[in-house]
Design a protein around this motif. Sequence first.
Motif, PDB file in Angstrom:
ATOM      1  N   LYS A  34      29.310  26.328  47.042  1.00 47.96           N
ATOM      2  CA  LYS A  34      29.106  27.561  46.645  1.00 47.96           C
ATOM      3  C   LYS A  34      29.619  28.834  47.388  1.00 47.96           C
ATOM      4  O   LYS A  34      28.954  28.941  47.491  1.00 47.96           O
ATOM      5  CB  LYS A  34      28.161  28.399  44.977  1.00 47.96           C
ATOM      6  CG  LYS A  34      28.441  29.062  44.627  1.00 47.96           C
ATOM      7  CD  LYS A  34      27.634  28.512  43.034  1.00 47.96           C
ATOM      8  CE  LYS A  34      26.926  29.841  42.046  1.00 47.96           C
ATOM      9  NZ  LYS A  34      27.703  30.398  41.607  1.00 47.96           N
ATOM     10  N   LYS A  39      29.869  42.410  47.716  1.00 48.66           N
ATOM     11  CA  LYS A  39      30.411  43.430  47.272  1.00 48.66           C
ATOM     12  C   LYS A  39      30.396  44.524  48.138  1.00 48.66           C
ATOM     13  O   LYS A  39      28.863  44.852  48.715  1.00 48.66           O
ATOM     14  CB  LYS A  39      29.570  43.944  45.586  1.00 48.66           C
ATOM     15  CG  LYS A  39      30.115  45.422  45.218  1.00 48.66           C
ATOM     16  CD  LYS A  39      29.510  45.768  43.760  1.00 48.66           C
ATOM     17  CE  LYS A  39      29.697  46.954  43.783  1.00 48.66           C
ATOM     18  NZ  LYS A  39      29.576  47.539  42.013  1.00 48.66           N
ATOM     19  N   GLY A  63      41.181  55.779  41.432  1.00 49.89           N
ATOM     20  CA  GLY A  63      40.127  55.409  41.036  1.00 49.89           C
ATOM     21  C   GLY A  63      38.919  54.661  42.874  1.00 49.89           C
ATOM     22  O   GLY A  63      38.656  54.670  43.056  1.00 49.89           O
ATOM     23  N   ALA A  64      39.632  53.438  41.964  1.00 52.35           N
ATOM     24  CA  ALA A  64      39.358  52.432  43.329  1.00 52.35           C
ATOM     25  C   ALA A  64      40.453  50.860  43.309  1.00 52.35           C
ATOM     26  O   ALA A  64      40.389  50.791  41.642  1.00 52.35           O
ATOM     27  CB  ALA A  64      37.834  52.251  42.583  1.00 52.35           C
ATOM     28  N   PHE A  74      40.621  46.843  43.226  1.00 50.61           N
ATOM     29  CA  PHE A  74      39.524  45.521  43.632  1.00 50.61           C
ATOM     30  C   PHE A  74      40.779  44.825  44.465  1.00 50.61           C
ATOM     31  O   PHE A  74      41.126  44.118  43.600  1.00 50.61           O
ATOM     32  CB  PHE A  74      38.722  44.971  42.129  1.00 50.61           C
ATOM     33  CG  PHE A  74      38.449  44.170  42.077  1.00 50.61           C
ATOM     34  CD1 PHE A  74      37.314  43.860  42.861  1.00 50.61           C
ATOM     35  CD2 PHE A  74      38.222  43.137  41.626  1.00 50.61           C
ATOM     36  CE1 PHE A  74      35.868  42.847  42.654  1.00 50.61           C
ATOM     37  CE2 PHE A  74      37.964  42.291  41.763  1.00 50.61           C
ATOM     38  CZ  PHE A  74      36.776  41.901  41.983  1.00 50.61           C
ATOM     39  N   LYS A 105      32.661  35.118  49.600  1.00 55.19           N
ATOM     40  CA  LYS A 105      33.483  35.946  49.029  1.00 55.19           C
ATOM     41  C   LYS A 105      33.728  36.802  48.918  1.00 55.19           C
ATOM     42  O   LYS A 105      32.158  37.650  48.142  1.00 55.19           O
ATOM     43  CB  LYS A 105      33.363  35.339  46.797  1.00 55.19           C
ATOM     44  CG  LYS A 105      34.487  35.837  46.348  1.00 55.19           C
ATOM     45  CD  LYS A 105      35.095  34.984  44.556  1.00 55.19           C
ATOM     46  CE  LYS A 105      35.257  35.827  44.261  1.00 55.19           C
ATOM     47  NZ  LYS A 105      35.305  35.953  43.102  1.00 55.19           N
ATOM     48  N   TRP A 113      36.201  46.877  46.434  1.00 53.38           N
ATOM     49  CA  TRP A 113      36.446  47.873  45.911  1.00 53.38           C
ATOM     50  C   TRP A 113      36.567  49.158  46.697  1.00 53.38           C
ATOM     51  O   TRP A 113      35.944  49.561  47.528  1.00 53.38           O
ATOM     52  CB  TRP A 113      35.316  48.300  44.745  1.00 53.38           C
ATOM     53  CG  TRP A 113      34.883  47.359  43.879  1.00 53.38           C
ATOM     54  CD1 TRP A 113      33.626  46.590  43.984  1.00 53.38           C
ATOM     55  CD2 TRP A 113      35.346  47.153  42.667  1.00 53.38           C
ATOM     56  NE1 TRP A 113      33.353  45.555  43.201  1.00 53.38           N
ATOM     57  CE2 TRP A 113      34.810  46.426  42.598  1.00 53.38           C
ATOM     58  CE3 TRP A 113      36.225  48.009  42.051  1.00 53.38           C
ATOM     59  CZ2 TRP A 113      34.269  46.259  40.983  1.00 53.38           C
ATOM     60  CZ3 TRP A 113      36.820  47.512  40.354  1.00 53.38           C
ATOM     61  CH2 TRP A 113      35.514  46.363  40.300  1.00 53.38           C
ATOM     62  N   MET A 118      28.803  55.269  40.973  1.00 57.88           N
ATOM     63  CA  MET A 118      29.656  53.373  40.355  1.00 57.88           C
ATOM     64  C   MET A 118      30.103  51.942  41.558  1.00 57.88           C
ATOM     65  O   MET A 118      29.525  51.485  41.306  1.00 57.88           O
ATOM     66  CB  MET A 118      30.523  54.206  39.858  1.00 57.88           C
ATOM     67  CG  MET A 118      30.684  54.156  38.563  1.00 57.88           C
ATOM     68  SD  MET A 118      31.481  54.083  37.149  1.00 57.88           S
ATOM     69  CE  MET A 118      33.339  53.927  37.994  1.00 57.88           C
ATOM     70  N   TYR A 119      30.568  52.748  42.415  1.00 56.63           N
ATOM     71  CA  TYR A 119      31.051  52.077  43.356  1.00 56.63           C
ATOM     72  C   TYR A 119      30.099  51.399  44.159  1.00 56.63           C
ATOM     73  O   TYR A 119      30.073  49.828  44.742  1.00 56.63           O
ATOM     74  CB  TYR A 119      32.391  51.989  44.022  1.00 56.63           C
ATOM     75  CG  TYR A 119      33.226  52.333  42.575  1.00 56.63           C
ATOM     76  CD1 TYR A 119      34.078  50.888  41.906  1.00 56.63           C
ATOM     77  CD2 TYR A 119      33.929  53.182  41.889  1.00 56.63           C
ATOM     78  CE1 TYR A 119      35.323  51.371  41.799  1.00 56.63           C
ATOM     79  CE2 TYR A 119      34.720  53.937  41.720  1.00 56.63           C
ATOM     80  CZ  TYR A 119      34.900  52.770  40.725  1.00 56.63           C
ATOM     81  OH  TYR A 119      36.163  52.585  39.882  1.00 56.63           O
ATOM     82  N   ARG A 127      27.131  51.905  43.983  1.00 55.45           N
ATOM     83  CA  ARG A 127      25.044  51.321  43.402  1.00 55.45           C
ATOM     84  C   ARG A 127      25.103  49.991  43.848  1.00 55.45           C
ATOM     85  O   ARG A 127      24.018  49.698  44.261  1.00 55.45           O
ATOM     86  CB  ARG A 127      25.524  51.184  42.441  1.00 55.45           C
ATOM     87  CG  ARG A 127      24.153  51.523  41.797  1.00 55.45           C
ATOM     88  CD  ARG A 127      24.424  51.906  39.972  1.00 55.45           C
ATOM     89  NE  ARG A 127      25.208  51.573  39.097  1.00 55.45           N
ATOM     90  CZ  ARG A 127      25.949  52.088  38.470  1.00 55.45           C
ATOM     91  NH1 ARG A 127      26.170  53.034  38.180  1.00 55.45           N
ATOM     92  NH2 ARG A 127      27.572  51.257  38.008  1.00 55.45           N
TER      93      ARG A 127
END
Lengths: 246, 808
Positions: free
Chosen positions: A8, A13, A45-46, A48, A61, A65, A79-80, A82
């Motif tokens: 797994k 992030k 924006g961003a 991914f 993994k 962003w 937002m990104y 956070r």
Amino acid sequence: MADETPMKAVQVKLVLLGEAAVGKSSLVLRFVQNDFNENTSPTIGAAFLTQRCRLENRIVKFEIWDTAGQERFHSLAPMYYRNAAAAVVVYDITKSASLEKAKAWVKELQRQANPNIIIALVGNKLDLVSDTPSEPPTDGSEVERDEEDEETTPKPAESTEDGDSRQVSIAEAETYAKECGLLFFEASAKVGTNVNEVFTEIAKAIPLDTISPKPAAAAQGARKPATQAEGGVNLGEQQAKKGGCC
Amino acid sequence: MSLSSISDFDSDAGDISLSVPSSSNSIFLSTFAPHEPSRLPFQTHHPTGKLHPKPLLHPNETFSPTPLAKSITAVDEDEVSTPRPWLPKPQHVEENIDPVTPTKFTRQFSGSLGRSRSLNIRPPSIDLPVPGPVSASSYEPKERMAWNRRPGEARPPPLLDDDLGRRMGRWIQEIVVCNFDLERGPVVERRAVGRRWGPGEKENVAFSSFPDTSLFAEGNIMFSFKIRHIPPDPASLSQPEPLSPMPDRVASMEANFQGMSMEQGSTAPMETPAAGSAGMSKGEKAEEYRKWDERGREWLYGYVWFEQRKDKDLVRGYMQKSLVILTHLPFPSLFFTILERIGPPFFQHGYSALEAACHSIATWQDPTPNALLELPLMSDVITCQLPDTGESPQVGNMIGWSSPERPILVTLPRTSPLRALAPVLASLWSIWECLILAEPILVIAPDPKTCSEIVWWLRDLIRPIPPAGDFRPYLHIHDHDFALLVNSNKPQAGVVVGVTNPFFRNAASHWPNVISLPTPSRRPLPSSTSGASPRPDQPVGFLSRRHRSVQKDRPLLKRLQALVDEGNLDEPSANEALRTHFQQLTDKMLVPLNRYFQTLVPTLSPSPSISPGYIPTPFTPLSTSSTPGGGGGTETLKPFSLPNFLTHLKSHGPNPLSFRTRGLSSKSRVEADFYTSFCMSPTFAGWLSARVEKMGIAVANTRGDPILSTSGSWLTHLAPPPSGVRRSSAPGVGLGFNLPPGVKVSAVAAVERIQGEGSVREEVSGSEDDSSASGWRESDESNRDVLGDQYYSRRVSEGAVKVLRKEG
């Protein structure tokens, strides 16, 4: 990505921040697709992207962003970052103002992001300065993409700042990174120098064991000292046996 | 104010305005306006006949600030008791004349709705989308969400260039921001893509994007609506977009409402804006609407995030805006999830957030049937499961956030079924019957979220049977089709309409089935200015003349009721049980039909033992039964005969669906009656068409032929369709899959009502040639196509389906 192990993957992030046109998207493109695009349009924006990497016996993994550098998107950045476990703050070594912006980002992250966030400071566009001064992280990473071994090995350094366009010296940035407890690299998205290293070192710096669906739960210690960038990361006891990204 | 500044002011978005000449003329505006409507003489006549939006210039002279929440309630309360939007109140308005464009025209009309439009023609140079990196948000007013362009302010460019707009269009055709403008009513403030509006579409979207009663002082609410997508006139595409659509619309609306008020407006003349509609008679227009879905025309779904906030800087005292996703995809839970991601950043950061979202969406993979997709959006990844191309219900986790393990089932509504349906829990079985038998249902709820969620759940309840009629999660009284759906006539079969305007309590009092939810108790104000109708005692619950035929599942009902009583409405297993139960109910209902249908298939032994059992989407037996290439000649589906079916029903009982005795009727009698009603309803036609199509696909599969048609309207929007796949309104195209020459399973199903026998017989005639062999239309929500020289016309009032065949 061919070897889909049943293992797994640990999701990390990661957010890229930095002034416009310092090469954030290019770094990601190099990392994810091993490609470079001379003329890219500014990110809105961003973007991914994801990339799986093998670090020792784990699959990491990266959920990347890649945020827009343009000022008008600045307010969206929280937002990104956070819930980000890691941030790559990029500046352009040929543009000193971009380092200032990077410092502002670091400050904002340290103030507002997850307190355990791993921050890497990356000076991009190493290829633009004639004598690539090095802090080649030759150790610590046999990170190599299978297909890519192009010889852009940084020439052994005699770091002088006679580089035609260099505006930010290694020393300056490195000192700052040390002070703030950041990982530090100079890299070139164009030729690939140090790009994988950035991500490998980040992966090593993140306490993968404690990472869970909620990255905020990363319990263990705060930022690693910058010296770790030079290798010898305590986390990878075995020196990143195999850091290659699949 | 100069004329040019007026036209600038109005150029892009709005173009619709509400004018309220006197008090309580428009329920919409007045429910919103916290001020005395009578104090709003918005528009005055300039000596030259031009409009002057007065408050724009001197807002503070006109209005005195009043305490907000209180005044909202007060006005709302007032209006609730006296909704009289149909009162004719002629008012003469002239449209602006643009000084730049030579085309000058002045139009005069009266607006009983109190609506006026300013028809401004802007210089084309402004209209052209500005490509390139022009910062869309350079116009962005920081923290100024109630932003509106002022005179002299330039039009904003679209947020996306054409290419990105096209890519986003695979999922979302347009994202618009609607503002409730004090002077002009609901207006489209800005569009992300700059998609061309069809005639009247902009108004329709603007009105449908706001609640029509006030709900709260501050807060937000999500709901959805469905409107007809009316493509713009192709000829107009080469020219700059006209500023105000449907020049005659207001006049016709007025006519409608006058008609309504005089109780005569059955086929009230709604403007059917298809090209050449000018000369249409009333009946033709109604017919145009009726055939809309049958011809596979496009619907446009709107998913709305409505936000209301206090804002001292505004005359009104607070901001009311809606962020609206317009799309062809009927995926409520997906788009509500998207709105949940986009809404808050948008209302916090403005258009740059919207721009970022659009760019993300443009990078998404294609919407693919049955796919499990991960869609990055606004710092998160949405995991969602798309449906297959048919009507089969999506099963799995219904509630909660998306995750790789628990993807969003996109076709479901956002709220749990128990929460949505709790107020009518005990009546669900009757409601299910209504849906199965294509009885019209009206849902009156206090807010658009409640009614739209209920309608979506009702739509889900009878899968895999396609809904027989139009369904409208939230029908606004300004909708194009309002007067066609709700009028003094008997409502059309199978329609399910969600509304919130109290006006409908009277206007639709003749509907046979009404789900009525109570208006949240507010203290009625004594000062009912218009002193009109006292609020009728609102009956609550499911009001129907129907007598239920099927048995309730009492243990399930008890279990669910207990949860409702303790307020535990989102309990996962109970919600699952609720949904599963009705799915099974539908499946059980279909068992005898499927079984009988099998006997109609050629080369299949008519032995009844081959029943497909409970499987609602069978078809392997069929595919194997039609021997590939074999048969060569004239295999024809036998006609569906109601008497034969009833015999079959009786002889093969007991059937899975449990019926109750009613009065003196035995169970089997009730059962036979129920199935008879079903076979005479449009639902049956939809089911049969889907059934035949599936069989055709199965046959084609067996033969390895390419299947040209897939059901599911949402698929057809994928760009670019392979030739032949795209559904078109052209007869005979897109009907079906090329059936192999040998197998003439023609699906030209003529369901014909034979008067003398009072039964329904279906003729399935052999096709004369292969092109017409493709008989049945796709079975998405009630799409049936015009087939060659045949077409359906629903005899709604009779509940029968008739296929007319025009010879020659």
